[in-house]
Design an enzyme around this catalytic site. Structure first.
Site, mmCIF file in Angstrom:
data_model
loop_
_atom_site.group_PDB
_atom_site.id
_atom_site.type_symbol
_atom_site.label_atom_id
_atom_site.label_comp_id
_atom_site.label_asym_id
_atom_site.label_seq_id
_atom_site.Cartn_x
_atom_site.Cartn_y
_atom_site.Cartn_z
ATOM 1 C CD GLU A 151 -2.895 -0.355 2.594
ATOM 2 O OE1 GLU A 151 -3.024 0.838 2.954
ATOM 3 O OE2 GLU A 151 -3.337 -1.310 3.221
ATOM 4 C CG ASP A 209 -3.856 6.776 8.521
ATOM 5 O OD1 ASP A 209 -3.771 5.548 8.658
ATOM 6 O OD2 ASP A 209 -4.035 7.321 7.416
#
Length: 246
Positions: A34, A45
């Protein structure tokens, strides 16, 4: 064999490092990479990946850098772009589709694009022989799981807990994994909070794991040279790949 997906932030600490680290991770047993697109407000995140995002942007990251690096990385490892919807919207999904096909990238992970709103984009993406990865959260009902996974391609991203990446929480996912597998044969990979310590337990019942913060923490360690960082993340990848396949 269970699969390992590794996330790193593109352009941090620099683009050359991203290319070298990606190729080293491939050699260390990572199955899918990724490549994170730095963004100023990465809502899913935690502080580790957020910090790497901001540093990459401060270092002058541009989307063209992602396209450039991917052309050198994707021929060697299955590659996806992970990013928030804002850049896709501003640059245009058609641009990303064209650039992904040009570089040999296989699809996109867009965590803030809800399933319902993703439908028109998913149609365009799949027409171009690319994948848009679907997410399942522990809070999803059985009916919603069926709706999301019935036409899921490549793999399903099972979020290990409600919250942000790297938080290290734990939830029993066996029931939701059973529900997913009732409706699809598409592989299920679990992400959020997966590292060397949790990987073996988190891999129970799924087909693979997704690891981000454990790698990015190393990238943020200023006491290490770039060569040492690559050595360390390669060792982490090997350890996790071994543990999930015990």
């Amino acid at each position: 064999m269970k699969k390992l997906v590794a996330y790193i932030t593109t352009g941090f600490p620099d683009l050359e490092f991203t290319i070298d680290a990606s190729l080293a991770l491939s050699e260390a047993g990572v199955d899918t990479l990724e490549l994170g697109m730095p963004f100023s407000d990465p809502v899913a995140d935690g502080p580790v990946i957020e910090s790497a995002n901001l540093k990459a942007l401060q270092n002058g990251f541009k989307l063209e850098h992602l396209f450039e690096a991917s052309a050198k990385i994707a021929p060697h490892i299955d590659t996806l772009w992970m990013g928030y919807f804002n850049p896709f919207y501003h640059k245009g999904i058609d641009t990303f589709i064209t650039e992904a096909n040009k570089a040999g990238v296989h699809g996109f992970i867009i965590p803030d694009l809800p399933f319902e709103e993703a439908k028109p984009y998913k149609t365009l993406i799949e027409k171009a022989d690319l994948n848009l990865i679907d997410f399942i959260a522990p809070t999803d009902s059985k009916a919603r799981i069926e709706q999301i996974v019935t036409n899921a391609k490549k793999f399903i991203y099972l979020v290990a807990y409600a919250g942000i990446t790297g938080a290290g929480k734990s939830e029993d996912l066996q029931e939701i994994i059973t529900d997913i597998k009732t409706f699809t044969d598409t592989p299920v990979y679990v992400g959020f909070g997966v590292d060397q310590n949790t990987a073996q337990q988190k891999a129970q019942g799924v087909d693979g794991v997704i690891v981000g913060s454990a790698f990015v923490k190393v990238l943020l360690d200023d006491s290490l040279s770039n060569t040492q960082k690559i050595t360390k993340i390669s060792a982490i990848a090997k350890e996790i790949k071994e543990k999930i396949n015990l």
